[in-house]
Design an enzyme around this catalytic site. Structure first.
Site, PDB file in Angstrom:
ATOM      1  N   ALA A  65      -9.701   3.584   1.473  1.00  0.00           N
ATOM      2  CA  ALA A  65     -10.344   3.651   2.783  1.00  0.00           C
ATOM      3  C   ALA A  65      -9.433   2.955   3.789  1.00  0.00           C
ATOM      4  CB  ALA A  65     -11.693   2.941   2.715  1.00  0.00           C
ATOM      5  N   GLY A 108     -10.619   3.962  -2.418  1.00  0.00           N
ATOM      6  CA  GLY A 108     -11.243   5.249  -2.097  1.00  0.00           C
ATOM      7  C   GLY A 108     -10.373   6.431  -2.508  1.00  0.00           C
ATOM      8  N   GLU A 111     -11.231   6.960  -5.987  1.00  0.00           N
ATOM      9  CA  GLU A 111     -12.611   7.479  -6.021  1.00  0.00           C
ATOM     10  C   GLU A 111     -12.654   8.951  -5.611  1.00  0.00           C
ATOM     11  OE1 GLU A 111     -13.944   4.200  -3.510  1.00  0.00           O
ATOM     12  OE2 GLU A 111     -15.341   3.597  -5.074  1.00  0.00           O
ATOM     13  N   GLU A 131     -10.285  -3.199  -4.417  1.00  0.00           N
ATOM     14  CA  GLU A 131     -11.180  -3.718  -3.373  1.00  0.00           C
ATOM     15  C   GLU A 131     -11.464  -5.204  -3.539  1.00  0.00           C
ATOM     16  OE1 GLU A 131     -11.606  -0.895  -5.068  1.00  0.00           O
ATOM     17  OE2 GLU A 131     -12.271   0.719  -3.737  1.00  0.00           O
TER      18      GLU A 131
HETATM   19  C1  LIG Z   1     -14.958   2.558  -0.407  1.00  0.00           C
HETATM   20  C2  LIG Z   1     -13.490   2.384  -0.403  1.00  0.00           C
HETATM   21  C3  LIG Z   1     -12.891   1.149  -0.156  1.00  0.00           C
HETATM   22  C4  LIG Z   1     -11.427   1.048  -0.158  1.00  0.00           C
HETATM   23  O1  LIG Z   1     -10.747   1.993  -0.478  1.00  0.00           O
HETATM   24  S1  LIG Z   1     -10.724  -0.428   0.338  1.00  0.00           S
HETATM   25  C5  LIG Z   1      -8.970  -0.126   0.299  1.00  0.00           C
HETATM   26  C6  LIG Z   1      -8.409  -0.179  -1.089  1.00  0.00           C
HETATM   27  N1  LIG Z   1      -6.968   0.007  -1.048  1.00  0.00           N
HETATM   28  C7  LIG Z   1      -6.112  -1.003  -0.973  1.00  0.00           C
HETATM   29  O2  LIG Z   1      -6.475  -2.171  -0.941  1.00  0.00           O
HETATM   30  C8  LIG Z   1      -4.635  -0.663  -0.929  1.00  0.00           C
HETATM   31  C9  LIG Z   1      -3.984  -1.165   0.333  1.00  0.00           C
HETATM   32  N2  LIG Z   1      -2.573  -0.849   0.380  1.00  0.00           N
HETATM   33  C10 LIG Z   1      -1.637  -1.514  -0.344  1.00  0.00           C
HETATM   34  O3  LIG Z   1      -1.935  -2.402  -1.123  1.00  0.00           O
HETATM   35  C11 LIG Z   1      -0.201  -1.142  -0.143  1.00  0.00           C
HETATM   36  O4  LIG Z   1      -0.088  -0.436   1.059  1.00  0.00           O
HETATM   37  C12 LIG Z   1       0.393  -0.274  -1.268  1.00  0.00           C
HETATM   38  C13 LIG Z   1       0.501  -1.105  -2.558  1.00  0.00           C
HETATM   39  C14 LIG Z   1      -0.445   0.967  -1.523  1.00  0.00           C
HETATM   40  C15 LIG Z   1       1.828   0.194  -0.849  1.00  0.00           C
HETATM   41  O5  LIG Z   1       2.608  -0.902  -0.459  1.00  0.00           O
HETATM   42  P1  LIG Z   1       3.954  -0.647   0.386  1.00  0.00           P
HETATM   43  O6  LIG Z   1       4.773   0.411  -0.284  1.00  0.00           O
HETATM   44  O7  LIG Z   1       4.594  -1.995   0.560  1.00  0.00           O
HETATM   45  O8  LIG Z   1       3.497  -0.039   1.766  1.00  0.00           O
HETATM   46  P2  LIG Z   1       2.798  -0.814   2.988  1.00  0.00           P
HETATM   47  O9  LIG Z   1       3.847  -1.335   3.912  1.00  0.00           O
HETATM   48  O10 LIG Z   1       1.794  -1.797   2.481  1.00  0.00           O
HETATM   49  O11 LIG Z   1       1.976   0.384   3.654  1.00  0.00           O
HETATM   50  C16 LIG Z   1       2.581   1.294   4.549  1.00  0.00           C
HETATM   51  C17 LIG Z   1       1.652   1.399   5.767  1.00  0.00           C
HETATM   52  O12 LIG Z   1       0.412   1.929   5.312  1.00  0.00           O
HETATM   53  C18 LIG Z   1      -0.648   1.065   5.717  1.00  0.00           C
HETATM   54  N3  LIG Z   1      -1.720   1.111   4.729  1.00  0.00           N
HETATM   55  C19 LIG Z   1      -1.610   1.138   3.381  1.00  0.00           C
HETATM   56  N4  LIG Z   1      -2.807   1.184   2.806  1.00  0.00           N
HETATM   57  C20 LIG Z   1      -3.711   1.198   3.814  1.00  0.00           C
HETATM   58  C21 LIG Z   1      -5.117   1.235   3.853  1.00  0.00           C
HETATM   59  N5  LIG Z   1      -5.870   1.330   2.729  1.00  0.00           N
HETATM   60  N6  LIG Z   1      -5.726   1.203   5.067  1.00  0.00           N
HETATM   61  C22 LIG Z   1      -4.995   1.144   6.199  1.00  0.00           C
HETATM   62  N7  LIG Z   1      -3.644   1.128   6.213  1.00  0.00           N
HETATM   63  C23 LIG Z   1      -3.015   1.153   5.037  1.00  0.00           C
HETATM   64  C24 LIG Z   1       0.006  -0.310   5.783  1.00  0.00           C
HETATM   65  O13 LIG Z   1      -0.750  -1.189   6.589  1.00  0.00           O
HETATM   66  C25 LIG Z   1       1.342   0.024   6.377  1.00  0.00           C
HETATM   67  O14 LIG Z   1       1.166   0.236   7.762  1.00  0.00           O
HETATM   68  P3  LIG Z   1       2.120  -0.533   8.820  1.00  0.00           P
HETATM   69  O15 LIG Z   1       3.486   0.008   8.573  1.00  0.00           O
HETATM   70  O16 LIG Z   1       1.575  -0.166  10.167  1.00  0.00           O
HETATM   71  O17 LIG Z   1       2.033  -1.987   8.531  1.00  0.00           O
END
Ligand code: A1D88
Length: 257
Positions: A65, A108, A111, A131
């Site tokens: 998400a 998500g 999911e 999460e």
């Molecule tokens: C009901 C559902 C609930 C949920 O789903 S809660 C969310 C669960 N997901 C997460 O917690 C994962 C979050 N993301 C990460 O941990 C990392 O990313 C990764 C390990 C997937 C990849 O890391 P890396 O390769 O270093 O990339 P990066 O610089 O972190 O990400 C590139 C850009 O993508 C944005 N981004 C990544 N995941 C999300 C997200 N889930 N929501 C919003 N933005 C996201 C970042 O912020 C950044 O953006 P910018 O370059 O502007 O800093």
């Protein structure tokens, strides 16, 4: 219809939805979910379409998400809008939906993949429910579907620690149907989707309904439901054609009736 966060493409009888927010690793914002739902509605209504593929980019199916969109929301906001409920549209698809997953399928994203009928994984796929690291828990079926797929022990460990599972572990655990090389993912997904789309759509829909019932009912109820659907398939022109073609040693010509 033109979309901002997805790309849609049709190959013969297969509809493809590619999640397309590369700068956010396909984070599932509200706009993307609405566009995905609109694309699914269109493919479901199109009689030429027999199967649907949902995919992302090589780096990410979807990283969950959209955390930035969720951050300012209060309990009242999420409760009143029933936040996340719009994601479930994909579970109501009658046509088969295949998730072709490359890279991250987290939160998500994992999911959403699990809501599809099966998951085809590229060698670099990574699945997880991180999460817990955000101070919350999975909210779109992660604790329920992952547990049904991989069992309590693995699901519990993943939900409590946020640990990711690679493609090999996911295949061993039964989360994905098959692993393919990254560069072959879409070709393989298309091959299997085209093979399904060439079958009789009403019997495909019945098979899908019956397998899904295994998740929702007891064995006794599920077997009874399967039996009723099996009996119903005898009303289909395609059932008569399939069995006639077998007896005549020729390929069936299904008419989806
Ligand atoms: C009901 C559902 C609930 C949920 O789903 S809660 C969310 C669960 N997901 C997460 O917690 C994962 C979050 N993301 C990460 O941990 C990392 O990313 C990764 C390990 C997937 C990849 O890391 P890396 O390769 O270093 O990339 P990066 O610089 O972190 O990400 C590139 C850009 O993508 C944005 N981004 C990544 N995941 C999300 C997200 N889930 N929501 C919003 N933005 C996201 C970042 O912020 C950044 O953006 P910018 O370059 O502007 O800093």
């Amino acid at each position: 219809m033109s979309y901002k966060t997805i790309i849609v493409d049709t190959r013969g009888a297969v509809g493809i939805v590619q999640l397309n927010r590369p700068k956010a690793l396909n984070a599932l914002c509200a706009e993307l979910i609405e566009e995905l739902n609109a694309a699914l509605d269109a493919y479901e209504a199109d009689p030429e379409i027999g199967a649907i593929i949902v995919t992302g980019s090589e780096k990410a199916f979807a990283a969950g998400a959209d955390i930035k969109e969720m951050l300012p929301k209060s309990f009242q906001d999420v409760y009143m809008e029933d936040f996340i409920s719009r994601w479930e549209r994909i579970t109501r698809c009658k046509k088969p939906v295949i998730a072709a997953v490359s890279g991250y399928a987290l939160g998500g994203g994992c999911e959403l993949a699990m809501m599809c009928d099966f998951i085809l994984a590229a060698e670099n796929a990574k699945f997880g429910q991180p999460e817990i690291n955000l101070g919350t828990i999975p909210g779109s079926g992660g604790t329920q579907r992952l547990t049904r797929f991989v069992g309590k022990s693995k699901a519990m460990e993943m939900c409590l620690t946020g640990r990711m599972m690679d493609a090999e572990e996911a295949e061993r655990a039964g989360l994905v149907s098959r692993i393919v090389p990254v560069t072959d993912l879409m070709d393989e997904a298309l091959k299997v989707a085209q093979a399904i789309a060439a079958k009789s759509l009403p019997s495909v829909m019945m098979a899908k309904e019956a397998v899904n019932a295994a998740y929702e009912t007891t064995l006794t109820q599920g077997v009874r439901f399967e039996r009723r659907l099996f009996h119903s398939s005898f009303a289909l022109d395609d059932r008569r054609e399939g069995m006639t073609a077998f007896s005549e040693k020729r390929e069936p010509q299904f008419r989806n009736r």
